[in-house]
Design a protein around this motif. Structure first.
Motif, PDB file in Angstrom:
ATOM      1  N   ARG A  14       7.598  -8.084  -1.281  1.00 24.48           N
ATOM      2  CA  ARG A  14       8.576  -7.905  -2.410  1.00 24.48           C
ATOM      3  C   ARG A  14       8.140  -8.833  -3.475  1.00 24.48           C
ATOM      4  NH1 ARG A  14       9.060 -12.863  -2.856  1.00 24.48           N
ATOM      5  NH2 ARG A  14      10.555 -14.081  -1.524  1.00 24.48           N
ATOM      6  N   HIS A  16       9.761 -11.533  -6.292  1.00 22.71           N
ATOM      7  CA  HIS A  16      11.147 -12.147  -6.535  1.00 22.71           C
ATOM      8  C   HIS A  16      10.951 -12.777  -7.994  1.00 22.71           C
ATOM      9  CE1 HIS A  16      14.063 -15.433  -6.861  1.00 22.71           C
ATOM     10  NE2 HIS A  16      14.769 -14.917  -5.561  1.00 22.71           N
ATOM     11  N   GLY A  34      14.638  -8.818  -7.641  1.00 23.16           N
ATOM     12  CA  GLY A  34      13.502  -8.571  -7.106  1.00 23.16           C
ATOM     13  C   GLY A  34      13.346  -7.240  -6.773  1.00 23.16           C
ATOM     14  N   SER A  36      11.133  -4.220  -4.181  1.00 24.22           N
ATOM     15  CA  SER A  36      10.220  -3.848  -3.243  1.00 24.22           C
ATOM     16  C   SER A  36       8.881  -3.174  -3.480  1.00 24.22           C
ATOM     17  CB  SER A  36      11.043  -3.069  -2.187  1.00 24.22           C
ATOM     18  OG  SER A  36      10.452  -2.837  -1.175  1.00 24.22           O
ATOM     19  N   GLN A  98      10.210 -11.150   5.704  1.00 22.92           N
ATOM     20  CA  GLN A  98       9.662  -9.947   6.350  1.00 22.92           C
ATOM     21  C   GLN A  98       9.323 -10.142   7.854  1.00 22.92           C
ATOM     22  OE1 GLN A  98      10.625  -7.170   4.521  1.00 22.92           O
ATOM     23  NE2 GLN A  98      11.479  -8.796   3.242  1.00 22.92           N
ATOM     24  N   GLY A 133      14.704 -10.334   0.071  1.00 23.46           N
ATOM     25  CA  GLY A 133      14.048  -9.905   1.191  1.00 23.46           C
ATOM     26  C   GLY A 133      14.898  -8.864   2.201  1.00 23.46           C
ATOM     27  N   THR A 136      15.518  -5.552   0.289  1.00 25.25           N
ATOM     28  CA  THR A 136      14.308  -4.821   0.213  1.00 25.25           C
ATOM     29  C   THR A 136      14.032  -4.215   1.554  1.00 25.25           C
ATOM     30  OG1 THR A 136      12.618  -6.655   0.405  1.00 25.25           O
ATOM     31  CG2 THR A 136      13.292  -5.937  -1.915  1.00 25.25           C
ATOM     32  N   GLY A 140      14.662  -0.888   0.134  1.00 27.36           N
ATOM     33  CA  GLY A 140      13.685  -1.050  -0.959  1.00 27.36           C
ATOM     34  C   GLY A 140      14.532  -1.138  -2.350  1.00 27.36           C
ATOM     35  N   ARG A 160      21.737  -2.382  -6.342  1.00 27.73           N
ATOM     36  CA  ARG A 160      20.528  -1.842  -6.020  1.00 27.73           C
ATOM     37  C   ARG A 160      20.188  -0.550  -7.262  1.00 27.73           C
ATOM     38  NH1 ARG A 160      18.134   2.550  -4.367  1.00 27.73           N
ATOM     39  NH2 ARG A 160      16.275   2.341  -3.141  1.00 27.73           N
ATOM     40  N   SER A 269       5.496 -14.313  -9.054  1.00 24.88           N
ATOM     41  CA  SER A 269       6.660 -13.875  -7.966  1.00 24.88           C
ATOM     42  C   SER A 269       7.135 -15.198  -7.141  1.00 24.88           C
ATOM     43  CB  SER A 269       6.232 -12.993  -6.753  1.00 24.88           C
ATOM     44  OG  SER A 269       7.204 -12.651  -5.727  1.00 24.88           O
ATOM     45  N   GLY A 309       6.349   0.371  -6.592  1.00 25.86           N
ATOM     46  CA  GLY A 309       7.541  -0.033  -6.117  1.00 25.86           C
ATOM     47  C   GLY A 309       7.856   0.697  -4.907  1.00 25.86           C
TER      48      GLY A 309
END
Length: 322
Positions: A14, A16, A34, A36, A98, A133, A136, A140, A160, A269, A309
């Motif tokens: 992802r 950020h 952020g 994904s 992740q 995190g 995502t 996502g 989102r 990021s 993405g």
């Protein structure tokens, strides 16, 4: 002994893009936005076993995570984790979160524990400052989290949005550099000066009244303006800890070059050193990518990746021992 049937988890990196309230004067601090990505990814298969073991890319981090979860939950058996791929560590792409969520989700499925992502994050000490995190991994897309109050364990996802399917992202990796992380990151936040309340207020407005509406309307120039504001203000705030607005001088040079060429949306990021630039379509992204690869063909420190993405969360399924 290793069970024949296991659990497969595939999750991706992802971006950020920055915090919008580092002041915290209203009782909540941080808050971030952020995106994904469809790559790079962490991919693993986990099986019930006599002991805890791991093999493959990112095996050391996966082993520590599995041992921590097993000790906390007193699991009746061990687990073997076979990793096929791992997001680069300390690159600003969320590799640690992740990996923790992937390992935790696999163990939860294997032992029928019904752990939520929040449960896994708490068990593995993830989501200390950002919930991006977790968001995502779950769904996502473009994620906004609401920061943390004194009683928050994991920052909640408060919005989102879909990442436009036509947009493309060029990543810039500086393989000679690592972003601020671990104890160094904690110390950096402790020593940084207070973030101005008026700047925090403006950044919140940029996120709510510019970035999110621009996403809904697929307006990249306006989205990019909001992201640049996040990048400039938070990057300059973090500059004493990371040596400048961006952590990598090489990535910084490329971002400045792209900005001069009129690229709308770009930045670093998290703590970096990975940089990103977003384009309205694949044609434009590939033109810039090919020009950069040609320009830096002889520089072994820099690497580029074209990605999209990801508007879906992690994939969890069954797998068999090969």
């Amino acid at each position: 002994m290793i069970s024949k049937q296991g659990v497969s988890v595939v999750t991706s990196a992802r971006l950020h893009m920055g915090f919008f309230d580092l002041n915290g004067g209203l009782g909540r601090r941080f808050g971030s936005l952020g995106v994904s990505l469809d790559q790079p990814s962490t991919s693993l298969c986990a099986y019930i076993a006599d002991s805890i073991s791991t093999h493959g890319p990112g095996a050391v981090r996966a082993l520590k995570t599995a041992q921590r979860i097993a000790a906390a939950l007193d699991l009746p058996h061990g687990v073997h984790i076979e990793l096929q791929a791992a997001i680069p560590e300390h690159a600003g792409l969320g590799s640690g979160t992740q990996m923790s969520l992937a390992v935790g989700s696999a163990i939860s499925q294997l032992f029928n524990l019904n752990l939520s992502l929040r449960d896994i994050a708490v068990l593995t000490s993830r989501g200390a400052r950002s919930g991006i995190g977790l968001g995502t991994f779950a769904s996502g897309g473009v994620i906004v989290d609401g920061g943390r109050s004194a009683d928050t364990d994991v920052p909640p996802v408060i919005a989102r949005a879909e990442f436009p399917s036509d947009w493309r992202i060029v990543l810039m990796f500086d393989r000679s550099s690592y972003g601020v992380h671990g104890a160094q990151e904690i110390e950096a936040f402790r020593q940084l000066p207070e973030f101005p309340a008026d700047s925090a207020a403006e950044l919140c407005r940029y996120v709510l009244m510019q970035a999110l509406p621009a996403l809904a309307e697929h307006d990249l120039p306006t989205f990019g303006k909001a992201i640049r504001e996040l990048q400039w203000r938070t990057g300059d705030h973090f500059s004493p800890a990371q040596g400048g607005r961006y952590a990598s001088p090489l990535v910084s040079k490329i971002l400045q070059q792209l900005e001069a060429q009129g690229v709308d949306c770009l930045g670093q990021s998290s703590w970096g050193p990975t940089g990103f630039a977003i384009f309205a379509d694949e044609t434009g992204a590939r033109q810039v990518l090919e020009a950069l690869e040609s320009q830096y063909d002889e520089n072994q420190e820099i690497q580029f990746l074209l990605c999209k993405g990801a508007n879906a969360g992690a994939e969890i399924s069954s797998c068999l021992v090969e």
